[in-house]
Design a protein around this motif. Structure first.
Motif, PDB file in Angstrom:
ATOM      1  N   GLU A  18       0.722  -1.682  -0.016  1.00 51.46           N
ATOM      2  CA  GLU A  18       0.228  -0.203  -0.118  1.00 51.46           C
ATOM      3  C   GLU A  18       0.843   1.087  -0.130  1.00 51.46           C
ATOM      4  OE1 GLU A  18      -2.488  -0.882   3.834  1.00 51.46           O
ATOM      5  OE2 GLU A  18      -3.619  -1.975   2.484  1.00 51.46           O
ATOM      6  N   ALA A  19       2.107   1.309   1.148  1.00 52.28           N
ATOM      7  CA  ALA A  19       3.126   2.641   0.929  1.00 52.28           C
ATOM      8  C   ALA A  19       3.142   2.289  -0.154  1.00 52.28           C
ATOM      9  CB  ALA A  19       3.671   2.290   1.580  1.00 52.28           C
ATOM     10  N   ALA A  23       3.235   5.557  -3.058  1.00 48.42           N
ATOM     11  CA  ALA A  23       4.670   6.626  -3.275  1.00 48.42           C
ATOM     12  C   ALA A  23       4.630   6.726  -4.275  1.00 48.42           C
ATOM     13  CB  ALA A  23       5.739   5.884  -2.279  1.00 48.42           C
ATOM     14  N   ALA A  24       4.628   5.388  -5.217  1.00 45.84           N
ATOM     15  CA  ALA A  24       4.633   5.953  -6.605  1.00 45.84           C
ATOM     16  C   ALA A  24       3.624   6.667  -7.995  1.00 45.84           C
ATOM     17  CB  ALA A  24       3.913   4.498  -7.256  1.00 45.84           C
ATOM     18  N   GLN A  25       2.202   6.859  -7.047  1.00 48.31           N
ATOM     19  CA  GLN A  25       1.351   7.564  -7.334  1.00 48.31           C
ATOM     20  C   GLN A  25       2.241   9.310  -6.770  1.00 48.31           C
ATOM     21  OE1 GLN A  25      -2.300   7.091  -5.775  1.00 48.31           O
ATOM     22  NE2 GLN A  25      -2.612   5.273  -7.137  1.00 48.31           N
ATOM     23  N   GLU A  26       2.664   9.111  -5.981  1.00 45.61           N
ATOM     24  CA  GLU A  26       3.041  10.651  -6.367  1.00 45.61           C
ATOM     25  C   GLU A  26       4.170  11.310  -6.161  1.00 45.61           C
ATOM     26  OE1 GLU A  26       3.363  12.335  -1.576  1.00 45.61           O
ATOM     27  OE2 GLU A  26       1.381  11.143  -1.116  1.00 45.61           O
ATOM     28  N   LYS A  64      11.881  -5.041   6.693  1.00 43.27           N
ATOM     29  CA  LYS A  64      10.418  -3.887   7.139  1.00 43.27           C
ATOM     30  C   LYS A  64       9.517  -3.228   6.027  1.00 43.27           C
ATOM     31  CE  LYS A  64      14.264  -0.142   7.082  1.00 43.27           C
ATOM     32  NZ  LYS A  64      14.941   0.757   7.182  1.00 43.27           N
ATOM     33  N   VAL A  65       8.802  -2.385   6.385  1.00 46.96           N
ATOM     34  CA  VAL A  65       8.341  -1.707   6.509  1.00 46.96           C
ATOM     35  C   VAL A  65       8.318  -0.576   6.552  1.00 46.96           C
ATOM     36  CG1 VAL A  65       5.638  -1.205   6.273  1.00 46.96           C
ATOM     37  CG2 VAL A  65       5.826  -3.779   7.692  1.00 46.96           C
ATOM     38  N   LEU A  66       8.564   0.340   5.236  1.00 43.80           N
ATOM     39  CA  LEU A  66       8.901   1.198   4.820  1.00 43.80           C
ATOM     40  C   LEU A  66       8.138   2.426   4.940  1.00 43.80           C
ATOM     41  CD1 LEU A  66      10.948   0.094   1.542  1.00 43.80           C
ATOM     42  CD2 LEU A  66      12.094   1.470   4.442  1.00 43.80           C
ATOM     43  N   SER A  67       7.991   3.840   5.065  1.00 44.99           N
ATOM     44  CA  SER A  67       7.277   4.649   4.882  1.00 44.99           C
ATOM     45  C   SER A  67       6.995   5.316   3.408  1.00 44.99           C
ATOM     46  CB  SER A  67       7.805   6.033   6.028  1.00 44.99           C
ATOM     47  OG  SER A  67       8.378   6.542   5.795  1.00 44.99           O
ATOM     48  N   LYS A  68       6.063   5.663   3.361  1.00 50.43           N
ATOM     49  CA  LYS A  68       5.975   6.221   1.630  1.00 50.43           C
ATOM     50  C   LYS A  68       7.118   7.030   1.565  1.00 50.43           C
ATOM     51  CE  LYS A  68       3.916  10.197   1.939  1.00 50.43           C
ATOM     52  NZ  LYS A  68       3.741  11.850   1.629  1.00 50.43           N
ATOM     53  N   ASP A  69       7.128   7.938   2.049  1.00 49.40           N
ATOM     54  CA  ASP A  69       8.748   9.598   1.832  1.00 49.40           C
ATOM     55  C   ASP A  69       9.556   7.896   1.159  1.00 49.40           C
ATOM     56  OD1 ASP A  69       6.909  11.174   1.619  1.00 49.40           O
ATOM     57  OD2 ASP A  69       6.944  11.467   4.005  1.00 49.40           O
ATOM     58  N   GLU A  70      10.098   6.863   2.391  1.00 49.30           N
ATOM     59  CA  GLU A  70      11.249   6.606   2.505  1.00 49.30           C
ATOM     60  C   GLU A  70      11.138   5.643   1.008  1.00 49.30           C
ATOM     61  OE1 GLU A  70      12.826   4.520   6.797  1.00 49.30           O
ATOM     62  OE2 GLU A  70      10.290   4.021   5.328  1.00 49.30           O
ATOM     63  N   ILE A  71      10.129   5.463   0.678  1.00 49.81           N
ATOM     64  CA  ILE A  71       9.810   4.798  -1.162  1.00 49.81           C
ATOM     65  C   ILE A  71       9.703   5.315  -2.066  1.00 49.81           C
ATOM     66  CG2 ILE A  71       8.568   3.462  -2.626  1.00 49.81           C
ATOM     67  CD1 ILE A  71       7.079   2.068   0.365  1.00 49.81           C
ATOM     68  N   ALA A  73      12.109   7.664  -2.273  1.00 43.98           N
ATOM     69  CA  ALA A  73      13.825   8.438  -1.999  1.00 43.98           C
ATOM     70  C   ALA A  73      14.307   7.237  -2.780  1.00 43.98           C
ATOM     71  CB  ALA A  73      14.106   8.166  -0.303  1.00 43.98           C
ATOM     72  N   PHE A  74      14.164   6.121  -2.710  1.00 44.92           N
ATOM     73  CA  PHE A  74      14.308   5.140  -3.602  1.00 44.92           C
ATOM     74  C   PHE A  74      13.665   4.731  -5.141  1.00 44.92           C
ATOM     75  CE2 PHE A  74      14.664   2.351   0.587  1.00 44.92           C
ATOM     76  CZ  PHE A  74      15.448   2.018   0.974  1.00 44.92           C
ATOM     77  N   LEU A  75      12.702   5.668  -5.360  1.00 49.76           N
ATOM     78  CA  LEU A  75      12.590   6.060  -6.623  1.00 49.76           C
ATOM     79  C   LEU A  75      13.297   7.141  -7.915  1.00 49.76           C
ATOM     80  CD1 LEU A  75       8.330   5.556  -5.975  1.00 49.76           C
ATOM     81  CD2 LEU A  75       9.801   4.266  -6.589  1.00 49.76           C
ATOM     82  N   LYS A  76      13.558   7.794  -6.696  1.00 45.97           N
ATOM     83  CA  LYS A  76      14.404   9.053  -6.634  1.00 45.97           C
ATOM     84  C   LYS A  76      16.114   8.591  -8.299  1.00 45.97           C
ATOM     85  CE  LYS A  76      12.857  12.411  -4.525  1.00 45.97           C
ATOM     86  NZ  LYS A  76      13.203  13.589  -3.727  1.00 45.97           N
TER      87      LYS A  76
END
Length: 76
Positions: A18-19, A23-26, A64-71, A73-76
């Motif tokens: 879900e996160a 994250a991908a949509q944002e 671990k479950v990452l937050s939307k913001d952590e994810i 950061a990986f997408l950048k």
């Protein structure tokens, strides 16, 4: 962009999925989310703890479950 959620489908795996979706949509990326629940396929990534997330085949986080913001950061 291919985002893979590695895990058997436990509650934490679903939270991570879900996160990742939010994250991908944002982030605004053209993305595809794939759930990987086969233990042999998960192990082929070198992952021994779930949930895990991989972006374009590269494991970014394990256990671990990452937050939307952590994810994001990986997408950048």
């Amino acid at each position: 962009m291919k985002i893979q959620i590695l895990g058997p489908g436990c509650p934490k795996c679903k939270q991570l999925e879900e996160a990742a979706e939010v994250a991908a949509q944002e982030f605004g990326a053209d993305y595809q989310i794939e759930k990987v629940s086969d233990i042999n396929e998960i192990m082929s990534f070198g992952v021994m703890m779930t949930p895990a997330i991989a972006v374009d085949g590269e494991v970014k986080s394990v256990g671990k479950v990452l937050s939307k913001d952590e994810i994001i950061a990986f997408l950048k």
